[in-house]
Design a protein around this motif. Structure first.
Motif, PDB file in Angstrom:
ATOM      1  N   GLU A 132     -25.894  31.527  38.286  1.00  0.00           N
ATOM      2  CA  GLU A 132     -26.164  30.277  38.999  1.00  0.00           C
ATOM      3  C   GLU A 132     -24.880  29.656  39.535  1.00  0.00           C
ATOM      4  N   GLY A 151     -32.035  32.071  39.431  1.00  0.00           N
ATOM      5  CA  GLY A 151     -32.357  30.717  38.990  1.00  0.00           C
ATOM      6  C   GLY A 151     -32.642  29.786  40.154  1.00  0.00           C
ATOM      7  N   PRO A 152     -32.843  28.503  39.854  1.00  0.00           N
ATOM      8  CA  PRO A 152     -33.219  27.539  40.905  1.00  0.00           C
ATOM      9  C   PRO A 152     -32.182  27.378  42.001  1.00  0.00           C
ATOM     10  N   GLU A 153     -30.889  27.391  41.673  1.00  0.00           N
ATOM     11  CA  GLU A 153     -29.865  27.241  42.714  1.00  0.00           C
ATOM     12  C   GLU A 153     -29.859  28.452  43.644  1.00  0.00           C
ATOM     13  N   ARG A 178     -32.399  30.343  44.261  1.00  0.00           N
ATOM     14  CA  ARG A 178     -33.627  30.312  45.058  1.00  0.00           C
ATOM     15  C   ARG A 178     -33.478  29.384  46.265  1.00  0.00           C
ATOM     16  N   LYS A 179     -32.689  28.348  46.106  1.00  0.00           N
ATOM     17  CA  LYS A 179     -32.415  27.478  47.253  1.00  0.00           C
ATOM     18  C   LYS A 179     -31.632  28.239  48.324  1.00  0.00           C
ATOM     19  N   ASP A 235     -25.158  20.920  45.510  1.00  0.00           N
ATOM     20  CA  ASP A 235     -26.489  21.443  45.759  1.00  0.00           C
ATOM     21  C   ASP A 235     -26.568  21.943  47.197  1.00  0.00           C
TER      22      ASP A 235
END
Length: 368
Positions: free
Chosen positions: A262, A284-286, A288-289, A345
């Protein structure tokens, strides 16, 4: 003196499609720019002298398709630069080039040089620019080349083989391109010693193997790293989260596995992260962005809930056969203090209108 050397060399050129040698007449070599095309003059020690050769794209050739540097480059005593890309030069580079204390640029790219690495180049200790790409040079790269005080080292698109010397990290170069050769073995751990210099490094399209050393994460100034199309394996070390200036990273077409860190996906300067055709299992979420933004490509991996992945059979076969990295502890080692002011982000980051050109990637394109 220079005129005599040039005229003698001109007699050996039998193919001159642009009629360049027709301008090598008279004695106005430094006075009339319409004469002696391909030569550069400047004031040296209070006298006008020939200081440069620039034959780029002239496509010269010699009798029986042999055109060497003998009795030419070493006889122009005041040379500063020698650029002859896109011709048909063969043979070796004279060792006497080290006798000129001001000689600092050598471009022999896109010629027909053969044999092993031209050891005579190592005698030119004042070089700052060395370009041997797009030739047919074979064998090992000598460790001494990484001791030269170079800014640019392009050795791509030859037939160099064997392992990259262990002292790779000793090089002070800014741009290093070893792509499109036949190098084998691991990326040397010493690469981390070049942390204050390396801006771009390309290993792509070789036969490198083994796991990535965490020391790559020490390259805090690097903006481009490409090790795609090799046989590298293992997880991505967490130290890659220290690559705060990284803009383009390509690890595609290897055998990497595990989760994508990440921290890597949070680097604020990252414009391209290519990880396709590997065996990664998690994002992970980052990360996926980054996928949503089109920055991260993880197609053809083993991530169950994403489209365009490998088949379960392919993934099962790989994981039943792959080995582990010898220094497992190093994969979690982070050799820097992660500064959250230099990560953000991805959804908050404004897209760049245009990426700056990369000198290293440009070196992969054969000159016209």
């Amino acid at each position: 003196m220079a005129i005599k050397v040039i005229r003698e060399f001109g007699k050996r050129i039998t193919y001159d499609p642009q009629g360049i040698t027709k301008t090598w007449r008279g004695n106005n070599i430094c006075k009339d720019r319409s004469t002696y095309k391909g030569f550069i003059c400047a004031e040296v020690r209070s006298k006008t002298r020939v200081v440069g050769v620039k034959f780029n794209g002239f496509n010269f050739n010699g009798r029986n398709e042999k055109l060497t540097f003998d009795n030419f480059i070493e006889d122009l005593k005041d040379l500063v630069i020698f650029h002859v890309n896109s011709n048909n030069f063969t043979g070796n580079i004279p060792s006497q080039i080290n006798k000129n204390p001001h000689f600092y640029e050598l471009d022999l790219s896109n010629n027909k040089l053969t044999g092993t690495f031209p050891m005579s180049v190592l005698n030119a200790t004042n070089l700052t620019f060395l370009d041997l790409r797009f030739n047919n040079i074979v064998g090992l790269v000598p460790p001494q080349v990484f001791k030269l005080d170079l800014d640019v080292l392009f050795l791509n698109n030859n037939m160099f083989d064997g392992q990259i010397p262990d002292n790779l990290g000793s090089t002070p170069v800014l741009y290093l391109t070893l792509a499109n050769n036949k190098f084998t073995g691991p990326i040397p751990k010493s690469i981390g010693q070049a942390s204050n210099t390396l801006l771009e490094v390309l290993f792509l399209n070789n036969q490198l193997s083994g796991c990535l050393p965490y020391e790559i994460g020490l390259l805090r100034k690097a903006t481009v790293f490409d090790a795609s199309k090799n046989s590298l394996t293992g997880p991505i070390p967490h130290s890659f989260g220290c690559l705060v200036r990284m803009e383009e990273m390509n690890l595609s077409y290897n055998q990497f596995y595990g989760p994508v860190p990440e921290m890597l996906c949070k680097l604020m300067n990252l414009d391209q992260l290519a990880l396709k055709f590997n065996y990664f299992t998690q994002v992970g979420p980052e990360c996926r962005k980054l996928i949503t933004k089109g920055v991260l490509d993880v197609s053809m991996n083993c991530i169950l809930d994403l489209p365009s992945q490998r088949t379960p059979a392919e993934c099962s076969t790989f994981f039943s056969q792959h080995g582990s990295c010898p220094d497992e502890w190093s994969l979690n080692y982070i050799p820097c203090k992660i500064n959250h002011s230099i990560t953000q982000d991805i959804s908050d980051r404004a897209p760049r209108s245009a990426m700056r050109p990369s000198p290293s990637y440009a070196a992969l394109i054969e000159p016209p």
